[in-house]
Motif scaffolding. Structure first.
Motif, PDB file in Angstrom:
ATOM      1  N   ILE A  19       0.865  -1.179   0.000  1.00 55.87           N
ATOM      2  CA  ILE A  19       0.000   0.000   0.000  1.00 55.87           C
ATOM      3  C   ILE A  19       0.899   1.225   0.000  1.00 55.87           C
ATOM      4  CG2 ILE A  19      -1.729   1.267   1.342  1.00 55.87           C
ATOM      5  CD1 ILE A  19      -2.189  -1.585   2.786  1.00 55.87           C
ATOM      6  N   GLN A  21       1.184   5.231   0.670  1.00 55.16           N
ATOM      7  CA  GLN A  21       0.521   6.338   1.363  1.00 55.16           C
ATOM      8  C   GLN A  21       1.350   7.600   1.210  1.00 55.16           C
ATOM      9  OE1 GLN A  21       0.332   6.031   5.682  1.00 55.16           O
ATOM     10  NE2 GLN A  21      -1.608   7.136   5.728  1.00 55.16           N
ATOM     11  N   GLY A  26      -1.177  11.861   4.101  1.00 54.10           N
ATOM     12  CA  GLY A  26      -1.754  10.640   4.655  1.00 54.10           C
ATOM     13  C   GLY A  26      -2.692   9.934   3.692  1.00 54.10           C
ATOM     14  N   GLU A  27      -2.907  10.528   2.525  1.00 54.03           N
ATOM     15  CA  GLU A  27      -3.809   9.928   1.528  1.00 54.03           C
ATOM     16  C   GLU A  27      -3.287   8.554   1.079  1.00 54.03           C
ATOM     17  OE1 GLU A  27      -5.960  11.627  -2.543  1.00 54.03           O
ATOM     18  OE2 GLU A  27      -4.032  12.426  -1.916  1.00 54.03           O
ATOM     19  N   VAL A  28      -4.197   7.588   0.970  1.00 53.28           N
ATOM     20  CA  VAL A  28      -3.817   6.292   0.398  1.00 53.28           C
ATOM     21  C   VAL A  28      -3.848   6.449  -1.116  1.00 53.28           C
ATOM     22  CG1 VAL A  28      -4.404   3.857   0.165  1.00 53.28           C
ATOM     23  CG2 VAL A  28      -4.662   4.992   2.376  1.00 53.28           C
ATOM     24  N   CYS A 101      -5.536   6.284  -6.767  1.00 54.92           N
ATOM     25  CA  CYS A 101      -6.340   5.291  -7.499  1.00 54.92           C
ATOM     26  C   CYS A 101      -7.735   5.128  -6.882  1.00 54.92           C
ATOM     27  CB  CYS A 101      -5.639   3.937  -7.473  1.00 54.92           C
ATOM     28  SG  CYS A 101      -4.083   3.912  -8.400  1.00 54.92           S
ATOM     29  N   PHE A 102      -7.895   5.559  -5.634  1.00 54.49           N
ATOM     30  CA  PHE A 102      -9.175   5.322  -4.928  1.00 54.49           C
ATOM     31  C   PHE A 102     -10.092   6.535  -5.100  1.00 54.49           C
ATOM     32  CE2 PHE A 102      -6.026   2.595  -2.963  1.00 54.49           C
ATOM     33  CZ  PHE A 102      -6.680   1.388  -2.930  1.00 54.49           C
TER      34      PHE A 102
END
Lengths: 119, 119
Positions: A19, A21, A26-28, A101-102
């Motif tokens: 993952i 970040q 702090g964004e994923v 991507c989210f």
């Protein structure tokens, strides 16, 4: 304790999810896969390097696009079967040119687009 | 666009990775797996529900420990093969009683413990 990538738990294909970040916000940003060799390269070079399952080769993030990920911190989860790479992301992380991507949420049963591609 | 869990991409075992992020702090708490049915339950109940690969059953996070995850936002990535659940986490997310499962860092070639179990 000295770190050895061989002590992690990999899938049958020799992969482990990573993952990414954003160190600043702090964004994923994304999730991709690494193998033991790409982990070693990531730690050695400070440039986040995944394993491309489609191309079956190293994927130095941003090598062609310039949207590189500079490694800030490398973390392992309790089960040693998932990684978290904290990064300085240049430009968008997503191949759609969005920061993350989210960018799709499910709200009240419907899909909602949360962000547009960057200029 | 109405959301249908069947439109996501799952592994051969019918699973999709789900990253849990703390809504208040942005901290990445854990990664676990969902299947289509656990996604539907998560959205219906607002209580994050994984699929336990070891027990082959629903895993309502915190059902026994009380360390529940209340769903704040449910996100899908560009490839529709990874989920991000933004949550209100009660207590520790990790079974080791730490706030996050990612409590180990690799720094200068050595493993470093970043946080202790909560009281």
């Amino acid at each position: 304790m000295s770190f050895d990538p061989a002590t992690l738990t990999y899938t049958e294909a020799g992969l482990i999810p990573a993952i990414a970040q954003d160190a600043a916000t702090g964004e994923v940003l994304m999730m991709a896969w690494m193998n033991a060799a790409s982990i070693a390269r990531t730690l050695e070079t400070g440039r986040v390097t995944y394993w491309s399952r489609s191309r079956q080769s190293f994927w130095v993030k941003g090598e062609s696009s310039g949207h590189v990920q500079e490694l800030v911190d490398f973390r392992i989860d309790c089960d040693r079967d998932c990684l978290l790479v904290v990064v300085n992301q240049t430009g968008p992380a997503c191949h759609t040119n969005r920061r993350s991507c989210f960018y799709t949420a499910v709200r009240d049963g419907a899909e909602v687009e949360l962000m547009k591609p960057m200029e």
